[in-house]
Design a protein around this motif. Structure first.
Motif, PDB file in Angstrom:
ATOM      1  N   TYR A 312     -15.530  36.517 -11.090  1.00  0.00           N
ATOM      2  CA  TYR A 312     -14.458  36.481 -12.090  1.00  0.00           C
ATOM      3  C   TYR A 312     -13.391  37.522 -11.788  1.00  0.00           C
ATOM      4  N   ILE A 313     -13.783  38.687 -11.311  1.00  0.00           N
ATOM      5  CA  ILE A 313     -12.814  39.759 -11.033  1.00  0.00           C
ATOM      6  C   ILE A 313     -11.854  39.335  -9.925  1.00  0.00           C
ATOM      7  N   PHE A 314     -12.354  38.610  -8.921  1.00  0.00           N
ATOM      8  CA  PHE A 314     -11.523  38.193  -7.793  1.00  0.00           C
ATOM      9  C   PHE A 314     -11.042  36.749  -7.921  1.00  0.00           C
ATOM     10  N   GLY A 315     -11.087  36.205  -9.122  1.00  0.00           N
ATOM     11  CA  GLY A 315     -10.531  34.873  -9.349  1.00  0.00           C
ATOM     12  C   GLY A 315     -11.350  33.748  -8.759  1.00  0.00           C
ATOM     13  N   GLY A 316     -12.633  33.945  -8.584  1.00  0.00           N
ATOM     14  CA  GLY A 316     -13.471  32.889  -8.017  1.00  0.00           C
ATOM     15  C   GLY A 316     -13.602  31.680  -8.918  1.00  0.00           C
ATOM     16  N   HIS A 317     -13.589  31.902 -10.245  1.00  0.00           N
ATOM     17  CA  HIS A 317     -13.678  30.767 -11.169  1.00  0.00           C
ATOM     18  C   HIS A 317     -12.428  29.899 -11.102  1.00  0.00           C
ATOM     19  N   VAL A 318     -11.271  30.511 -10.853  1.00  0.00           N
ATOM     20  CA  VAL A 318     -10.032  29.747 -10.702  1.00  0.00           C
ATOM     21  C   VAL A 318     -10.072  28.950  -9.406  1.00  0.00           C
ATOM     22  N   ALA A 319     -10.554  29.571  -8.329  1.00  0.00           N
ATOM     23  CA  ALA A 319     -10.636  28.873  -7.040  1.00  0.00           C
ATOM     24  C   ALA A 319     -11.594  27.687  -7.123  1.00  0.00           C
ATOM     25  N   ALA A 320     -12.724  27.857  -7.819  1.00  0.00           N
ATOM     26  CA  ALA A 320     -13.675  26.751  -7.949  1.00  0.00           C
ATOM     27  C   ALA A 320     -13.061  25.595  -8.733  1.00  0.00           C
ATOM     28  N   TYR A 321     -12.301  25.898  -9.760  1.00  0.00           N
ATOM     29  CA  TYR A 321     -11.656  24.844 -10.539  1.00  0.00           C
ATOM     30  C   TYR A 321     -10.569  24.151  -9.718  1.00  0.00           C
ATOM     31  N   MET A 322      -9.857  24.911  -8.907  1.00  0.00           N
ATOM     32  CA  MET A 322      -8.833  24.314  -8.043  1.00  0.00           C
ATOM     33  C   MET A 322      -9.467  23.329  -7.061  1.00  0.00           C
ATOM     34  N   LYS A 323     -10.582  23.699  -6.478  1.00  0.00           N
ATOM     35  CA  LYS A 323     -11.259  22.798  -5.537  1.00  0.00           C
ATOM     36  C   LYS A 323     -11.749  21.528  -6.234  1.00  0.00           C
ATOM     37  N   THR A 324     -12.260  21.681  -7.460  1.00  0.00           N
ATOM     38  CA  THR A 324     -12.733  20.505  -8.203  1.00  0.00           C
ATOM     39  C   THR A 324     -11.594  19.541  -8.496  1.00  0.00           C
ATOM     40  N   LEU A 325     -10.443  20.072  -8.911  1.00  0.00           N
ATOM     41  CA  LEU A 325      -9.306  19.200  -9.201  1.00  0.00           C
ATOM     42  C   LEU A 325      -8.742  18.574  -7.942  1.00  0.00           C
ATOM     43  N   MET A 326      -8.716  19.316  -6.862  1.00  0.00           N
ATOM     44  CA  MET A 326      -8.190  18.763  -5.601  1.00  0.00           C
ATOM     45  C   MET A 326      -9.014  17.557  -5.151  1.00  0.00           C
ATOM     46  N   GLU A 327     -10.316  17.592  -5.392  1.00  0.00           N
ATOM     47  CA  GLU A 327     -11.172  16.495  -4.957  1.00  0.00           C
ATOM     48  C   GLU A 327     -11.176  15.339  -5.955  1.00  0.00           C
ATOM     49  N   ASP A 328     -11.229  15.656  -7.253  1.00  0.00           N
ATOM     50  CA  ASP A 328     -11.400  14.609  -8.259  1.00  0.00           C
ATOM     51  C   ASP A 328     -10.075  14.089  -8.807  1.00  0.00           C
TER      52      ASP A 328
END
Length: 412
Positions: A312-328
């Motif tokens: 969360y400190i390094f924005g990993g939750h944002v990156a994971a959501y970005m990858k999910t949207l890019m695929e779906d």
């Protein structure tokens, strides 16, 4: 109260029909009884039931209640209303045995007095005389004074020593962090940091998420320590690992202590307020806290998962959501992360971006005053209002021009 359908299907409908015939024949009701009227009933000692007028058919009305089998009086005497004279009226209904022995309905004015008799005054004169107006910010719903009193109360043996608070507030587009202390004249702000300053350190997108709140808290901590010339002595946690950290006192000066002020926000686990708190702790401030509200704390295991918190400190939750949207959902990704796409920020590059931002904040946390652009001059469509001196000078100029023109004509 009985519904109209239940009244009509009741075996006592003959009683209702009798009431209709009596009303038509006697003509003792001067106005039609409307649907939904409320009636109060007494038995001599006080109110016993509330009646409602319900329609039986399209052309007939009846006053009835759930109480049946005995006589009920609707009445109000002088002792309750000294300004009126005599009995306001009464109605006797006897429901039972299939016969209606007598009825008399109250007129409009009498019905109003009958309702007023048993209406309890909720707010009396004594209530308004003793009413104490709440503070303005409580009326506006902005300040929790119960929490504020506990945050600003200072021991008397500490005299005028300020009690500092680490204040964190969120808006739709900004994160505000301040070090404040209370005084009689008002709160004094020692230092402040805002997430809209982060583009100067390399963070141009996502200025209100958990990672941005961490950066804002880190910036404020380093700024206030540099202001107090304590930045070299208290470096804090240079490498953000996600684990809980508390600063240790040094030999010369004690660490700067402040209390967390969250305002009206609900302090749930993983709230962004605690992201700013973690940034201030890693920056070197001494803030009393617990790790139970950091992102990654498990209530079942009663343990803080440092890896989840670091993500969360390094924005990993944002990156994971970005990858999910890019695929779906690529279209939703283009609209929701349009600024990321415009800046060409990929999900894999987010952690490195935040590491550079943390290093830049530690290198130079000083405040830089932004230069405001001068206001634009708007086109004026009406004449400017002249002062008395300007009007006088303008008149003298016009007179001189007129006199010179007259002299030229005379010479010709």
């Amino acid at each position: 109260e009985l519904s109209p359908s239940r009244l009509w299907n009741n075996p006592r409908r003959r009683v209702l029909a009798s009431l209709q015939r009596r009303r038509t024949a006697a003509g003792d009701v001067q106005r039609p009884v409307t649907d939904g009227e409320r009636w109060l009933a007494t038995d001599g000692d006080g109110p016993t039931a509330v009646f409602r007028v319900l329609p039986v058919t399209l052309a007939s009305f009846v006053v009835i209640s759930s109480i049946s089998g005995h006589c009920i009086n609707i009445q109000q005497r002088r002792r309750q209303h000294p300004t009126t004279s005599g009995t306001l009226g009464f109605a006797t209904l006897l429901l039972g045995g299939g016969r209606l022995l007598g009825s008399r309905l109250l007129r409009e004015s009498e019905r109003r007095f009958a309702e007023m008799a048993f209406a309890k005054a909720q707010k009396t004169k004594a209530y308004f005389k003793r009413f104490q107006v709440k503070y303005k910010r409580r009326r506006q719903g902005k300040t929790d004074y119960c929490a504020r009193v506990r945050l600003i109360n200072q021991d008397k043996n500490k005299y005028n020593t300020p009690k500092y608070r680490f204040v964190v507030r969120f808006t739709n587009k900004d994160v505000i962090a301040q070090i404040t202390s209370a005084s009689i004249a008002g709160d004094l702000v020692l230092a402040a940091a805002y997430s809209h300053e982060l583009p100067r350190y390399g963070l141009e997108v996502g200025l209100t998420n958990y990672a941005a709140a961490y950066c804002t808290g880190l910036l404020l901590a380093r700024r206030v320590l540099k202001m107090l010339e304590m930045d070299e002595e208290y470096q804090g946690n240079v490498e953000a690992t996600g684990e809980d950290f508390s600063v240790e006192p040094a030999d010369s000066r004690r660490p700067f202590r402040a209390l967390l002020d969250v305002g009206l926000v609900r302090t749930t686990t993983g709230n962004r307020v605690f992201g700013a708190l973690k940034g201030a702790l890693d920056g070197g401030l001494d803030i009393p806290h617990s790790d139970k509200r950091f992102a990654g704390f498990s209530k079942e295991q009663k343990h803080l998962d440092a890896e989840v918190h670091r993500k969360y400190i390094f924005g990993g939750h944002v990156a994971a959501y970005m990858k999910t949207l890019m695929e779906d959902e690529p279209e939703k990704y283009q609209s929701q992360f349009s600024e990321y796409v415009k800046k060409e920020i990929k999900p894999d590059a987010i952690e490195g971006m935040y590491k550079k931002v943390h290093a830049a904040i530690r290198a130079d946390p000083s405040f830089v005053k932004t230069e405001k652009q001068p206001p634009k001059t708007h086109k004026r469509y009406n004449l400017k209002k002249l002062t008395y001196e300007e009007r006088k000078a303008k008149l003298i100029e016009r007179l001189n021009a007129l006199n010179s023109a007259t002299a030229d004509d005379d010479e010709e």
